[in-house]
Design an enzyme around this catalytic site. Sequence first.
Site, short mmCIF file in Angstrom:
data_model
loop_
_atom_site.label_atom_id
_atom_site.label_comp_id
_atom_site.label_asym_id
_atom_site.label_seq_id
_atom_site.Cartn_x
_atom_site.Cartn_y
_atom_site.Cartn_z
N ASP A 138 43.80 25.01 35.41
CA ASP A 138 44.07 26.28 36.09
C ASP A 138 45.53 26.23 36.55
O ASP A 138 45.86 25.50 37.48
CB ASP A 138 43.12 26.44 37.29
N TRP B 291 40.42 26.62 45.20
CA TRP B 291 40.20 27.16 43.85
C TRP B 291 39.45 26.15 42.99
O TRP B 291 38.56 26.52 42.24
CB TRP B 291 41.52 27.59 43.22
N LYS C 36 50.68 35.78 40.01
CA LYS C 36 51.55 34.92 40.83
C LYS C 36 52.90 34.65 40.18
O LYS C 36 53.88 34.54 40.89
CB LYS C 36 50.84 33.64 41.21
C1 PLP Z 1 45.04 32.92 43.03
C2 PLP Z 1 44.40 31.78 42.35
C3 PLP Z 1 43.13 31.89 41.74
C4 PLP Z 1 42.31 33.16 41.80
O1 PLP Z 1 42.81 34.07 40.93
P1 PLP Z 1 42.08 35.48 40.67
O2 PLP Z 1 42.93 36.01 39.56
O3 PLP Z 1 42.17 36.25 41.92
O4 PLP Z 1 40.70 35.22 40.25
C5 PLP Z 1 42.64 30.80 41.08
N1 PLP Z 1 43.32 29.64 41.02
C6 PLP Z 1 44.52 29.49 41.60
C7 PLP Z 1 45.25 28.19 41.52
C8 PLP Z 1 45.11 30.55 42.28
O5 PLP Z 1 46.30 30.43 42.87
#
Ligand code: PLP
Length: 355
Positions: free
Chosen positions: A169, A102, A193
């Site tokens: 993030d 990511w 998540k």
């Molecule tokens: C799942 C995830 C993403 C991607 O998320 P989307 O909502 O599918 O764009 C980005 N960063 C992390 C740390 C993730 O776990």
Amino acid sequence: MKKHNYSAGPCILPQEVLKEASASVLNFDGLDLSLLEISHRSKNFVAVMDEAVALVKELMEVPEGYSVLFLQGGASLEFVMVPFNLMKNEGGKAAYLNTGTWSSKAIKEAKRLGEVVEVASSKDKNFSYIPKGYSIPVDIDYFHCTSNNTIYGTQMKSFPQTDALKVCDMSSDILSRKVNVADFDLIYAGAQKNMGPAGATLVIVKDEILGKSGRDIPAYLDYATHIDKESMFNTPPVFSVYVSMLTLRWLKSIGGVAEMEKINQAKADLLYGEIDRNSKFYGTAAKEDRSNMNACFLAHEGVDTAQFDEMWKAAGISGINGHRSVGGYRASMYNALPLESVQALVDVMQAFEKL
Ligand SMILES: *Cc1c(COP(=O)(O)O)cnc(C)c1O
């Protein structure tokens, strides 16, 4: 019976939240209408958005001067929006810590708009650890990191000091542990998540950092647009925002983030304890960087896992196959996964060891 759901994302949500959400799909707020067939500008839905924002502020103790937004496009669109809003048009430069897939994707997007300094990377060991002891340049527009690396099972236990703007993030560990929001200038997280269904992205942004990039930002990509319109610039993802709000209510009802952190620690201690003790398995992430959300583990060389795979499936466990870039197993223990589900997996690991 409901499965022990270890899915990495989208993933487990509290059962009571799913029940209430199902009922609201048929009849929301006693309106004899579905949540999905009313205007997002109705007072009933505006109340949902307001409560979701208020709960984030309360549960995360968001200080004054920050805006809380529910956007679309997932964390992936934030990879684009962050540099658009924060990287200077003239001589823009940002620093990124590369801790996995990511982070790498975020770096790729930022590079389109300016210079990116990768301050450190753990790619040399398949992202199995969090780099430490790196220095962050001073002449940057912002520093970006990923708090939890969903695929590799590592988690930042502390965050580096820098005078630059700090962006994180937090998609896969938002609301799972206490975080001092004031230490960051911008936090984002895809809902799917720890907070709700896919479709909404939580953004917490310090207002005063905006409007300084000197770029002509497309309206949709400009955080200021969404702040001004209170996350209703266009039709918001109503179901995702609603279920996120219910999950936030649930989190508050169990005692908030501090209590959640204790439960998550207990779950992680139980599973990692077994991974370390069990002679057939080993963990892939550096111990001090292990994620409390995603535990990655492999079977030792020569261990035939076919029977293990049958055993956990028979025990009602779902979703522990590892990501293709690590292999083996990944047990994702998000907020809504109960301790009993972790015990069920530990029991199977112990039974398999005895074979
Ligand atoms: C799942 C995830 C993403 C991607 O998320 P989307 O909502 O599918 O764009 C980005 N960063 C992390 C740390 C993730 O776990």
